[in-house]
Design a protein around this motif. Structure first.
Motif, PDB file in Angstrom:
ATOM      1  N   GLY A   1      25.214  38.920  50.716  1.00 32.09           N
ATOM      2  CA  GLY A   1      24.285  38.019  50.050  1.00 32.09           C
ATOM      3  C   GLY A   1      22.949  37.948  50.768  1.00 32.09           C
ATOM      4  O   GLY A   1      21.888  37.894  50.138  1.00 32.09           O
ATOM      5  N   ALA A   2      22.983  37.952  52.099  1.00 33.68           N
ATOM      6  CA  ALA A   2      21.743  37.936  52.885  1.00 33.68           C
ATOM      7  C   ALA A   2      20.954  39.226  52.678  1.00 33.68           C
ATOM      8  O   ALA A   2      19.716  39.193  52.569  1.00 33.68           O
ATOM      9  CB  ALA A   2      22.061  37.737  54.361  1.00 33.68           C
TER      10      ALA A   2
ATOM     11  N   VAL B   1      36.425  37.624  54.460  1.00 35.09           N
ATOM     12  CA  VAL B   1      35.834  37.732  53.130  1.00 35.09           C
ATOM     13  C   VAL B   1      34.561  36.894  53.053  1.00 35.09           C
ATOM     14  O   VAL B   1      33.530  37.343  52.542  1.00 35.09           O
ATOM     15  CB  VAL B   1      36.846  37.295  52.046  1.00 35.09           C
ATOM     16  N   LEU B   2      34.607  35.686  53.588  1.00 31.56           N
ATOM     17  CA  LEU B   2      33.441  34.816  53.555  1.00 31.56           C
ATOM     18  C   LEU B   2      32.284  35.416  54.344  1.00 31.56           C
ATOM     19  O   LEU B   2      31.145  35.454  53.874  1.00 31.56           O
ATOM     20  CB  LEU B   2      33.796  33.430  54.100  1.00 31.56           C
ATOM     21  N   GLY B   3      32.559  35.905  55.540  1.00 32.59           N
ATOM     22  CA  GLY B   3      31.498  36.477  56.374  1.00 32.59           C
ATOM     23  C   GLY B   3      30.873  37.709  55.747  1.00 32.59           C
ATOM     24  O   GLY B   3      29.640  37.857  55.736  1.00 32.59           O
TER      25      GLY B   3
ATOM     26  N   PRO C   1      33.075  42.159  45.310  1.00 35.96           N
ATOM     27  CA  PRO C   1      34.400  42.383  45.907  1.00 35.96           C
ATOM     28  C   PRO C   1      34.722  43.847  46.202  1.00 35.96           C
ATOM     29  O   PRO C   1      35.424  44.141  47.171  1.00 35.96           O
ATOM     30  CB  PRO C   1      35.363  41.807  44.872  1.00 35.96           C
ATOM     31  N   GLN C   2      34.223  44.762  45.425  1.00 40.65           N
ATOM     32  CA  GLN C   2      34.527  46.176  45.681  1.00 40.65           C
ATOM     33  C   GLN C   2      33.843  46.699  46.948  1.00 40.65           C
ATOM     34  O   GLN C   2      34.218  47.743  47.464  1.00 40.65           O
ATOM     35  CB  GLN C   2      34.140  47.019  44.480  1.00 40.65           C
ATOM     36  N   PHE C   3      32.866  45.967  47.457  1.00 38.72           N
ATOM     37  CA  PHE C   3      32.162  46.401  48.659  1.00 38.72           C
ATOM     38  C   PHE C   3      32.623  45.681  49.918  1.00 38.72           C
ATOM     39  O   PHE C   3      32.113  45.941  51.004  1.00 38.72           O
ATOM     40  CB  PHE C   3      30.651  46.205  48.488  1.00 38.72           C
TER      41      PHE C   3
END
Length: 111
Positions: free
Chosen positions: A55-56, A47-49, A38-40
């Motif tokens: 994550g990728a 938020v999801l994208g 979340p800090q990044f």
């Protein structure tokens, strides 16, 4: 070394599925993302994208690292399976165990 012949062949697809399942079911990954990501996340973006994008990136870095580990481990395994190397490793570890035993016995006798 194993007694009774060569080790059974490893099926790459089966091992890959097991590794993927292990990673996906590992709760540490989820905890890490909830605590650190979340800090990044940039302001004004989905938020999801953004989370999926980060994550990728993490998955690509992890895949590259694990590929490097697999290649290096394969090369090291070839060398470690040589009879001379295996014999020398057995001698070295045996010597270390004897030295530890002598040290423990000496410490117990003195103390």
């Amino acid at each position: 070394m194993r007694e009774g012949g060569p080790a059974p062949a490893v099926r790459t697809g089966t091992q890959s599925r097991r590794g993927l399942l292990s990673c996906l079911l590992n709760p540490k990954v989820g905890i890490f993302f909830v605590a650190v990501v979340p800090q990044f996340l940039p302001d004004g973006y989905s938020v999801l994208g953004a989370t999926l994008f980060l994550g990728a990136i993490d998955a690509a870095i992890a895949a590259g690292w694990l590929l490097l580990v697999v290649v290096c481990a394969g090369r090291l395994l070839e060398r470690l399976r040589r009879p001379r190397v295996h014999r020398n490793l057995e001698r070295a570890t045996g010597g270390v165990l004897v030295a530890l035993g002598v040290g423990t016995a000496a410490e117990t006798a003195v103390g």
